[in-house]
Design a protein around this motif. Structure first.
Motif, short mmCIF file in Angstrom:
data_model
loop_
_atom_site.label_atom_id
_atom_site.label_comp_id
_atom_site.label_asym_id
_atom_site.label_seq_id
_atom_site.Cartn_x
_atom_site.Cartn_y
_atom_site.Cartn_z
N PRO A 140 0.84 -1.21 0.00
CA PRO A 140 0.00 0.00 0.00
C PRO A 140 0.87 1.25 0.00
O PRO A 140 2.04 1.21 0.38
CB PRO A 140 -0.79 -0.13 1.31
N ARG A 141 0.29 2.37 -0.42
CA ARG A 141 1.04 3.63 -0.52
C ARG A 141 0.30 4.74 0.21
O ARG A 141 -0.91 4.88 0.09
CB ARG A 141 1.20 4.01 -2.00
N ILE A 142 1.06 5.50 1.00
CA ILE A 142 0.48 6.67 1.66
C ILE A 142 0.17 7.71 0.58
O ILE A 142 1.06 8.19 -0.11
CB ILE A 142 1.45 7.25 2.70
N THR A 151 -3.85 21.74 17.67
CA THR A 151 -3.37 22.61 18.73
C THR A 151 -1.92 22.20 18.97
O THR A 151 -1.51 21.10 18.57
CB THR A 151 -4.16 22.47 20.05
N PRO A 152 -1.12 23.04 19.61
CA PRO A 152 0.27 22.65 19.87
C PRO A 152 0.41 21.44 20.79
O PRO A 152 1.49 20.86 20.89
CB PRO A 152 0.86 23.91 20.53
N GLU A 153 -0.69 21.04 21.44
CA GLU A 153 -0.64 19.90 22.36
C GLU A 153 -1.25 18.63 21.79
O GLU A 153 -0.78 17.53 22.07
CB GLU A 153 -1.36 20.24 23.67
N THR A 154 -2.29 18.77 20.99
CA THR A 154 -3.01 17.60 20.46
C THR A 154 -3.47 17.88 19.04
O THR A 154 -4.01 18.96 18.76
CB THR A 154 -4.24 17.26 21.33
N THR A 155 -3.28 16.91 18.15
CA THR A 155 -3.65 17.11 16.75
C THR A 155 -4.33 15.85 16.22
O THR A 155 -3.88 14.73 16.47
CB THR A 155 -2.42 17.42 15.89
N GLU A 156 -5.42 16.05 15.49
CA GLU A 156 -6.13 14.95 14.85
C GLU A 156 -5.78 14.94 13.36
O GLU A 156 -5.86 15.97 12.69
CB GLU A 156 -7.64 15.10 15.03
N VAL A 157 -5.38 13.78 12.86
CA VAL A 157 -4.92 13.65 11.48
C VAL A 157 -5.61 12.47 10.80
O VAL A 157 -5.65 11.36 11.35
CB VAL A 157 -3.39 13.43 11.42
N SER A 158 -6.16 12.70 9.62
CA SER A 158 -6.66 11.62 8.77
C SER A 158 -5.56 11.23 7.80
O SER A 158 -5.00 12.08 7.11
CB SER A 158 -7.90 12.06 8.00
N ILE A 159 -5.24 9.94 7.75
CA ILE A 159 -4.21 9.42 6.85
C ILE A 159 -4.90 8.65 5.74
O ILE A 159 -5.70 7.75 6.00
CB ILE A 159 -3.23 8.50 7.60
N TYR A 160 -4.59 8.99 4.50
CA TYR A 160 -5.20 8.33 3.34
C TYR A 160 -4.19 7.38 2.70
O TYR A 160 -3.06 7.77 2.41
CB TYR A 160 -5.68 9.38 2.33
N THR A 161 -4.63 6.14 2.49
CA THR A 161 -3.75 5.10 1.98
C THR A 161 -4.36 4.45 0.74
O THR A 161 -5.53 4.03 0.76
CB THR A 161 -3.50 4.01 3.05
N ARG A 162 -3.56 4.36 -0.32
CA ARG A 162 -3.99 3.66 -1.54
C ARG A 162 -3.57 2.20 -1.40
O ARG A 162 -2.39 1.89 -1.32
CB ARG A 162 -3.35 4.29 -2.77
N GLN A 163 -4.55 1.31 -1.35
CA GLN A 163 -4.27 -0.11 -1.16
C GLN A 163 -3.83 -0.76 -2.46
O GLN A 163 -3.93 -0.17 -3.53
CB GLN A 163 -5.51 -0.81 -0.58
#
Length: 211
Positions: A140-142, A151-163
């Motif tokens: 798979p590829r990112i 925020t400088p303390e906590t961050t939410e990230v969606s990671i998309y991956t091509r299978q």
């Protein structure tokens, strides 16, 4: 009992999915740009600078000026305290914990995952499987990421991956700034799967050029 290495058709993040690694939705006020209400505007779509790719267990991972700055094999560190740095840290920690061999995952867990009951639960579950060889063939590829909230303390990230079958998945992650670096936060006994199938990346996502 020791199980053989997973076949090459195993998707990126398969270990996380098999062990039900999921995301906790944080209930807080936010503006449309993903920032908490009242926080100065910040561009969450800034591209990584000096982007290049490195291999880890046959997976290609992005490296930029925003991190990682130090590479010790299984473990990397030194991510910038910024949206880009947080996203790169989330990608590295998620992929590395997923494809690390039996000899590697304890170091990845200790150095790149945030301490807590979620990490402890993950470690217990990981001992129940064995990955002794790096899978060969197509992987798979990112494809990109989107910083959902920063925020400088906590961050939410969606990671998309091509299978490998050309399908696209989204993995919802959270990283916390601890001891001078971003650490992946593993929810404890979550109820919502972090990995979901999607049709396309959103327009706001940062696309990463293939290696």
């Amino acid at each position: 009992m020791t199980h053989p290495a997973r076949p090459r058709t195993t998707a990126c993040l398969a270990v996380c999915a098999a062990l039900a690694i999921t995301v906790t939705v944080l209930g807080c006020s936010r503006d449309d740009d993903g920032l908490p209400a009242g926080q100065p505007s910040l561009d969450l779509r800034t591209l990584p600078s000096g982007l290049r790719w490195i291999a880890f267990n046959n997976m290609q991972l992005p490296v930029a000026r925003q991190g990682p700055a130090a590479d010790k094999g299984a473990v990397v560190s030194g991510f910038e305290q910024s949206p880009v740095g947080a996203a790169l840290a989330a990608i590295h920690a998620t992929v590395r914990m997923s494809v690390a061999l039996d000899s590697q995952w304890p170091a990845v867990t200790a150095a790149m995952l945030a301490p807590g009951p979620g990490r402890d639960e993950w470690a217990v579950l990981r001992t129940q499987i064995s990955i002794t060889e790096t899978a060969s063939g197509e992987r798979p590829r990112i494809a990109g990421y989107r910083v959902e909230r920063y925020t400088p303390e906590t961050t939410e990230v969606s990671i998309y991956t091509r299978q490998t079958d050309s399908s696209l998945t989204r993995n919802a992650t959270t990283v916390a700034w601890q001891s001078g670096d971003w650490k992946l936060r593993i929810p404890y006994q979550p109820a919502i799967s972090a990995v979901t199938a999607i049709e396309t990346m959103p327009a706001e996502a940062v696309a990463l050029t293939p290696a």
